[in-house]
Write a protein that holds these residues in place. Structure first.
Motif, PDB file in Angstrom:
ATOM      1  N   ALA A  69       0.845  -1.200   0.000  1.00  0.00           N
ATOM      2  CA  ALA A  69       0.000   0.000   0.000  1.00  0.00           C
ATOM      3  C   ALA A  69       0.878   1.246   0.000  1.00  0.00           C
ATOM      4  O   ALA A  69       1.021   1.938   1.010  1.00  0.00           O
ATOM      5  CB  ALA A  69      -0.936   0.009   1.211  1.00  0.00           C
ATOM      6  N   LEU A  70       1.464   1.540  -1.156  1.00  0.00           N
ATOM      7  CA  LEU A  70       2.313   2.718  -1.279  1.00  0.00           C
ATOM      8  C   LEU A  70       1.508   3.978  -0.962  1.00  0.00           C
ATOM      9  O   LEU A  70       0.392   4.154  -1.440  1.00  0.00           O
ATOM     10  CB  LEU A  70       2.886   2.801  -2.692  1.00  0.00           C
ATOM     11  CG  LEU A  70       3.811   3.968  -3.027  1.00  0.00           C
ATOM     12  CD1 LEU A  70       4.894   3.518  -3.998  1.00  0.00           C
ATOM     13  CD2 LEU A  70       3.030   5.135  -3.630  1.00  0.00           C
ATOM     14  N   ASN A  71       2.092   4.847  -0.143  1.00  0.00           N
ATOM     15  CA  ASN A  71       1.475   6.129   0.170  1.00  0.00           C
ATOM     16  C   ASN A  71       2.062   7.182  -0.775  1.00  0.00           C
ATOM     17  O   ASN A  71       3.253   7.492  -0.686  1.00  0.00           O
ATOM     18  CB  ASN A  71       1.752   6.500   1.627  1.00  0.00           C
ATOM     19  CG  ASN A  71       1.096   7.801   2.029  1.00  0.00           C
ATOM     20  OD1 ASN A  71       1.267   8.827   1.394  1.00  0.00           O
ATOM     21  ND2 ASN A  71       0.342   7.773   3.120  1.00  0.00           N
ATOM     22  N   PRO A  72       1.272   7.740  -1.701  1.00  0.00           N
ATOM     23  CA  PRO A  72       1.834   8.662  -2.695  1.00  0.00           C
ATOM     24  C   PRO A  72       2.507   9.885  -2.088  1.00  0.00           C
ATOM     25  O   PRO A  72       3.522  10.363  -2.605  1.00  0.00           O
ATOM     26  CB  PRO A  72       0.620   9.057  -3.539  1.00  0.00           C
ATOM     27  CG  PRO A  72      -0.328   7.903  -3.405  1.00  0.00           C
ATOM     28  CD  PRO A  72      -0.150   7.439  -1.981  1.00  0.00           C
ATOM     29  N   VAL A  73       1.956  10.406  -0.999  1.00  0.00           N
ATOM     30  CA  VAL A  73       2.567  11.586  -0.372  1.00  0.00           C
ATOM     31  C   VAL A  73       3.919  11.226   0.232  1.00  0.00           C
ATOM     32  O   VAL A  73       4.922  11.921   0.042  1.00  0.00           O
ATOM     33  CB  VAL A  73       1.622  12.178   0.698  1.00  0.00           C
ATOM     34  CG1 VAL A  73       2.316  13.308   1.449  1.00  0.00           C
ATOM     35  CG2 VAL A  73       0.336  12.674   0.048  1.00  0.00           C
ATOM     36  N   THR A  74       3.954  10.118   0.972  1.00  0.00           N
ATOM     37  CA  THR A  74       5.212   9.637   1.547  1.00  0.00           C
ATOM     38  C   THR A  74       6.234   9.347   0.459  1.00  0.00           C
ATOM     39  O   THR A  74       7.413   9.688   0.573  1.00  0.00           O
ATOM     40  CB  THR A  74       4.963   8.371   2.384  1.00  0.00           C
ATOM     41  OG1 THR A  74       4.097   8.693   3.470  1.00  0.00           O
ATOM     42  CG2 THR A  74       6.252   7.783   2.925  1.00  0.00           C
ATOM     43  N   ASN A  75       5.770   8.724  -0.610  1.00  0.00           N
ATOM     44  CA  ASN A  75       6.662   8.360  -1.700  1.00  0.00           C
ATOM     45  C   ASN A  75       7.251   9.591  -2.379  1.00  0.00           C
ATOM     46  O   ASN A  75       8.455   9.655  -2.648  1.00  0.00           O
ATOM     47  CB  ASN A  75       5.922   7.491  -2.717  1.00  0.00           C
ATOM     48  CG  ASN A  75       6.828   7.011  -3.824  1.00  0.00           C
ATOM     49  OD1 ASN A  75       6.944   7.646  -4.866  1.00  0.00           O
ATOM     50  ND2 ASN A  75       7.486   5.882  -3.593  1.00  0.00           N
ATOM     51  N   HIS A  76       6.423  10.575  -2.668  1.00  0.00           N
ATOM     52  CA  HIS A  76       6.907  11.780  -3.338  1.00  0.00           C
ATOM     53  C   HIS A  76       7.957  12.487  -2.491  1.00  0.00           C
ATOM     54  O   HIS A  76       9.023  12.892  -2.993  1.00  0.00           O
ATOM     55  CB  HIS A  76       5.747  12.728  -3.625  1.00  0.00           C
ATOM     56  CG  HIS A  76       6.169  14.008  -4.288  1.00  0.00           C
ATOM     57  ND1 HIS A  76       6.526  14.073  -5.605  1.00  0.00           N
ATOM     58  CD2 HIS A  76       6.307  15.270  -3.784  1.00  0.00           C
ATOM     59  CE1 HIS A  76       6.864  15.319  -5.905  1.00  0.00           C
ATOM     60  NE2 HIS A  76       6.739  16.058  -4.815  1.00  0.00           N
TER      61      HIS A  76
END
Length: 249
Positions: free
Chosen positions: A93-100
């Motif tokens: 469950a990749l978190n887009p905000v965390t990833n960016h």
């Protein structure tokens, strides 16, 4: 006097690196984002130092910082890309905000900062970029998904930069293991979990700092990596040591 910029230099391992270079007679630029007080306090204890602010979640801010420093540092021999964000998200469950945020701070900005340094920094003694990576790239586990992804990107970027900077200018990778309490660990948990390496000892932050200084001064070929982890990268650990310890694995 040779100069070094340590990104994320106000606290933790970055601060240890700053102290070690200062002891060796370098002028130290302590970078910080929001830790102005800690950066100034550290700088005040060093023989020759200054502080510099930039929000490295904006790659252009990092590049602007380098241009500013390049205009006033006559012998800027080393840049250490130490600043990092370490936040949890799941491999399922990749978190887009965390990833960016992780990709910007841990990978994109260091690459642009290194490129800008080589374009504008001046030194008669050769220039060195040291990218701090992570031993877990050689001892993979699925925890901290975006962090690991970003460190892998930083590692590959450093390898590619080393291919075109392999003479007087060089690029290295320094890969620590578990060093300080991180994420939501207590010190007691860190004392136990950080023994999960081949030597069954807790690797000290001073060892990272000593290695960084050696890389900045020593006869290493561009592109080399040094692991400072008491052999942790030689193991196969299915989870981060934080969770191995909590699960009693």
């Amino acid at each position: 006097m040779p100069a070094v910029l340590v990104t994320g230099g106000a606290k933790r391992i970055g601060a240890q690196i700053c102290r070690r270079f200062a002891e060796a007679g370098w002028h130290v630029v302590v970078h910080y984002n929001s830790s102005a007080g800690a950066a100034q306090k550290l700088s005040d204890t060093l023989p020759s130092a200054e502080i510099a602010q930039a929000d490295l979640s904006d790659p252009q801010a990092g590049a602007d910082l380098v241009r500013t420093l390049a205009a006033k540092l006559p012998d800027w021999r080393c840049l250490i890309a130490n600043a990092s964000t370490f936040a949890e998200d799941e491999v399922t469950a990749l978190n887009p905000v965390t990833n960016h945020k992780a990709m910007q701070i841990n990978a994109v900005t260091p690459a642009l900062v290194a490129q800008t340094y080589f374009a504008h920094g001046k030194s008669d003694g050769g220039r060195r970029v040291i990218q701090i990576t992570d031993m877990k790239l050689a001892n993979m586990n699925p925890d901290f998904f975006s962090y690991t992804m970003s460190k892998a990107a930083a590692d590959v970027a450093a390898q590619m930069l080393a291919m075109v900077h392999d003479g007087e200018d060089r690029v290295y990778r320094l890969a620590p293991g578990a060093i300080l309490a991180s994420h939501d660990q207590t010190e007691d948990e860190a004392d136990r979990s950080h023994l999960r390496n081949l030597l069954k000892r807790r690797t000290d932050a001073a060892e990272i700092a000593d290695t960084a200084l050696f890389m900045a001064q020593g006869p290493l070929a561009s592109g080399e990596t040094i692991y400072v982890d008491s052999g942790q990268h030689l193991l196969r650990q299915p989870r981060d040591v934080i969770y191995l310890e909590r699960e009693g694995a």
